[in-house]
Design an enzyme around this catalytic site. Structure first.
Site, mmCIF file in Angstrom:
data_model
loop_
_atom_site.group_PDB
_atom_site.id
_atom_site.type_symbol
_atom_site.label_atom_id
_atom_site.label_comp_id
_atom_site.label_asym_id
_atom_site.label_seq_id
_atom_site.Cartn_x
_atom_site.Cartn_y
_atom_site.Cartn_z
ATOM 1 N N HIS A 30 0.839 -1.196 0.000
ATOM 2 C CA HIS A 30 0.000 0.000 0.000
ATOM 3 C C HIS A 30 0.878 1.252 0.000
ATOM 4 C CE1 HIS A 30 0.673 -0.974 4.257
ATOM 5 N NE2 HIS A 30 0.433 0.292 4.558
ATOM 6 N N HIS B 200 0.788 5.258 1.078
ATOM 7 C CA HIS B 200 0.123 6.318 1.839
ATOM 8 C C HIS B 200 0.222 7.613 1.031
ATOM 9 C CE1 HIS B 200 0.108 4.205 5.805
ATOM 10 N NE2 HIS B 200 1.122 3.556 5.249
#
Length: 136
Positions: free
Chosen positions: A99, A101
């Site tokens: 992932h 951010h």
């Protein structure tokens, strides 16, 4: 293998505030909201971290991250954006699903601190460069 929290979000088992979705990518607000608008961009297919994602999919994730950062500047009136990913626990990775951010920044003096402090004393930079280049 048990599904991680992001796989559960992709499968609709856990609700999320989704800001973007296509066949391969999903982006949703981070539940922690380090700053207002903090968004996570993930591939829907599971990969443990940045180092394991095929580059074509990496490009798509980063394209979406860029678009979200641009939207945060425009719609939230952020003054900057941090784009971060962590690989492995030693680097702060807490969810073992790649992932990115996208963290809007409004004030350089906010509570989020990302500091790069000089630590080059005693490190042989030419030797270090050669060591890394050998593995490329």
């Amino acid at each position: 293998m048990e599904k991680d929290v992001f796989c559960k979000i992709v499968d609709g088992e856990i609700p999320a505030h989704i800001v973007y979705e296509d066949d391969e990518i999903m982006a949703f607000l981070d539940i922690s909201q380090v700053t207002k608008g903090h968004t996570l961009v993930i591939p829907k297919k599971h990969y443990d971290n940045f180092l394991s994602v095929p580059k074509e999919l990496m490009h798509k994730v980063m394209d979406v991250a860029q678009r979200i950062g641009q939207a945060q500047i425009t719609s939230l009136h952020a003054n900057g954006v941090n784009i971060l990913t962590n690989c492995y626990e030693a680097a702060g990775q807490t969810v073992k699903h790649f992932h990115v951010h996208v963290i809007p920044r409004f004030d350089a003096n906010d509570a989020l601190k990302i500091e790069f402090k000089e630590n080059a004393a005693g490190i042989n930079l030419p030797a270090l460069k050669d060591e890394i280049k050998k593995s490329l």
